[in-house]
Every structure is written in structure tokens, then in C-alpha cells.
Design a protein around this motif. Sequence first.
Motif, PDB file in Angstrom:
ATOM      1  N   GLU A 159     -38.629  -5.478  15.359  1.00 37.44           N
ATOM      2  CA  GLU A 159     -37.447  -4.628  15.491  1.00 37.44           C
ATOM      3  C   GLU A 159     -37.032  -4.414  16.938  1.00 37.44           C
ATOM      4  O   GLU A 159     -35.906  -3.998  17.211  1.00 37.44           O
ATOM      5  N   ASP A 160     -37.933  -4.720  17.906  1.00 37.13           N
ATOM      6  CA  ASP A 160     -37.608  -4.552  19.324  1.00 37.13           C
ATOM      7  C   ASP A 160     -37.195  -5.854  19.997  1.00 37.13           C
ATOM      8  O   ASP A 160     -36.747  -5.831  21.146  1.00 37.13           O
ATOM      9  N   ILE A 161     -37.353  -6.977  19.314  1.00 39.29           N
ATOM     10  CA  ILE A 161     -37.074  -8.279  19.943  1.00 39.29           C
ATOM     11  C   ILE A 161     -35.595  -8.419  20.288  1.00 39.29           C
ATOM     12  O   ILE A 161     -35.238  -8.854  21.388  1.00 39.29           O
ATOM     13  N   PHE A 162     -34.713  -8.038  19.354  1.00 36.96           N
ATOM     14  CA  PHE A 162     -33.280  -8.188  19.619  1.00 36.96           C
ATOM     15  C   PHE A 162     -32.847  -7.330  20.810  1.00 36.96           C
ATOM     16  O   PHE A 162     -32.063  -7.779  21.665  1.00 36.96           O
ATOM     17  N   ARG A 163     -33.357  -6.109  20.874  1.00 37.10           N
ATOM     18  CA  ARG A 163     -33.013  -5.232  22.006  1.00 37.10           C
ATOM     19  C   ARG A 163     -33.478  -5.839  23.321  1.00 37.10           C
ATOM     20  O   ARG A 163     -32.741  -5.811  24.319  1.00 37.10           O
TER      21      ARG A 163
END
Length: 344
Positions: free
Chosen positions: A161-165
Amino acid sequence: PLFILLCFLFQITAKAAVIFVTLQYNVTIPATEEQSAETISLYHYGIKDLATIFFYMLVAIIIHAIIQEYVLDKINRKMHFSKTKHSKFNESGQLSAFYLFSCVWGTSILVSENYISDPTSLWRDYPHTLIPFQMKFFYILQLAYWFHAFPELYFQKTKKEDIFRQIVYIGLYLFHIAGAYLLNLTHLGLVLLVLHYFVEFLFHISRLFYFSDERYQKGFSLWAVLFVLGRLLTLILSVLTFGFGLARAENQQLNFSTGNFNILAVRISVLASICLAQAFMMWKFINFQLRRWREHSSSQPQSVKKKFVTAKGKSSRKERENGINGTVTSNGADSPRSRKDKSS
């Protein structure tokens, strides 16, 4: 990197290894009367810079691992952070070291090249196709560092869930740094990078202090003020450079051979990109401040309630000790006795 360095041991491979390690595209020009040397070496960019960026990207991965292993992991073992704090602490530790290094180095270049004392140097004599060694090396290392952040997403086992950010975060840096480098806007890019890095360094160092002691909040307050001022100063310098300096230049014809990109379409595109980036960061900043305010507001009634319950418990105990409401008093003779009531 070790394999590339070993190539210097053999004459056949040494020429290829030089492309990876040393800066390419140097030009020797006569020095001016103010300079003591007879000649000076300046640099421009080219396709071979990709090899240099790749080499220093590998070096950045190694340095990243050294800082993680010998500094951050040791602190994490002593502090016993949770998984969420553990990842944020590692992120702030790595970025604060990089931002501090870049700020000190970038400021020294600005002082040595007199960019601070003379703001017109941001657009004067554009295009800035020839730049000194330190400035080119600075841009090479900046691109190498942010490219190294992509494989670090795998090495650090970043949550899905943090990869795109993180990708958006890294992409914005690469887009603007590469844009300033390729469009020969290195003077303006250096000033804006140092300004932005200083504000970001203050945020991450404040977060490190906050993890060690959650009562520490002063650093975030100072960062909030400087963040807004940094966004305003970035917009002011950008408008001055593109709206006044480059807009009044004599040569406003697109020429790839001379590196001149000073045309209306490019100026509007670059200025719009900078403004959108500042607006995006301000939007994230406002959301961050609102989230902090909500957390503070939600925790405040609970703390007040706890204080009220504690105060009530203390007062009731005091009342019992003083014999209020017919309970046991300090003087046992004044209190009614149950045995005597039964006998009567």
C-alpha cells in the motif's frame, strides 16, 4: 562497483571503466582575468552520463546498506520501535543524512559561484550549457540517489500500500532534477533544490527526535512555518526567472545544438510544472496538519476525562478520611457504631 573498479587493473577494460567512474564531456576554455588559473574545465551533458549515473547508483545502494546496518538498526534495537515506527524511522534516518549532505554541498556551490549574492545569475547568460565540475557532479549524484530508491523499495520490503506513494515521491524528484539538468536550468534548479532539501531535512530530523521522545513538537512547528515560506520563495524565484528574466532575453529561439530552450511553450510548461508540484505539496501539508489536529482534538477529551476521574477518586478518598456523608471520621468516638445500634 567493485567489478568496474577492477577493470582499471587492465589496460583493455580501463577505457570502458573510466566512462562509469569519471565525469564525461569536459571542455577546456581560457580563464578570465579574475581567475588565477590559465585555463578552466567546464562540462556539459550527454548520453555517457547514464553510465556514470548507473555506477553511482550502485554506490548509493552500498552506502544506504552501511547506514542501515551500522547506525539505524543499532538504534532500532535499543529503542524497540513498533513495525510502523521502525519503517518511518529508517526512512527519516536515510533521508535526513542525504538532505544534510546535499544542503551543505549545494550551499558551498552557491557561495563559490556567487549565485546567492547575484540573483540575476539564475537567468543571465542562458543557456547554461557549460557548468563547473562540482555542479555537474552534484546533479549526477542527485539522479543516482533517486534512481537507487527504486531497488530500495524491494530491499527494504516496502508494504504494497506504500509502494505507489513512494514511486510518485521518487518520480517527482527525478522529473524535476532531470528537467533542470537537460533544459540547462542548472542554476535555478540548484537554488530550489537546496531550499527544498533544507525544509525536508528539518522535517525528518524532527521526526527522529519525536520517535525518541513523543513530547517533542517544537521541530514540527518550525518546519510548518518554513515549509510555507519555502513554497512561496520557490514560486517567487520561478516567476522571476521565467516571467521576467528569460522572457526578456534576446535569444528566444529553440535550438537543440546550442541547448537553448528559451521559448514561450517551454517556459509556461516548466513554470506550470513547478506550480503544480508546489500545490501538490501544499495539499499534502494541509492534510497532514488537519490529521494532526484531529488526533490532538480526539486525545484531549480522553485526557480531560482521565484527569476528572482521577480528581474525583482523590476527592472521594479525602472525603472518606474527613468523615463526610456519615462515614468513618478522624475521631472514632464521633462516628455511629453498628454494634450499639443492634443492642438498642
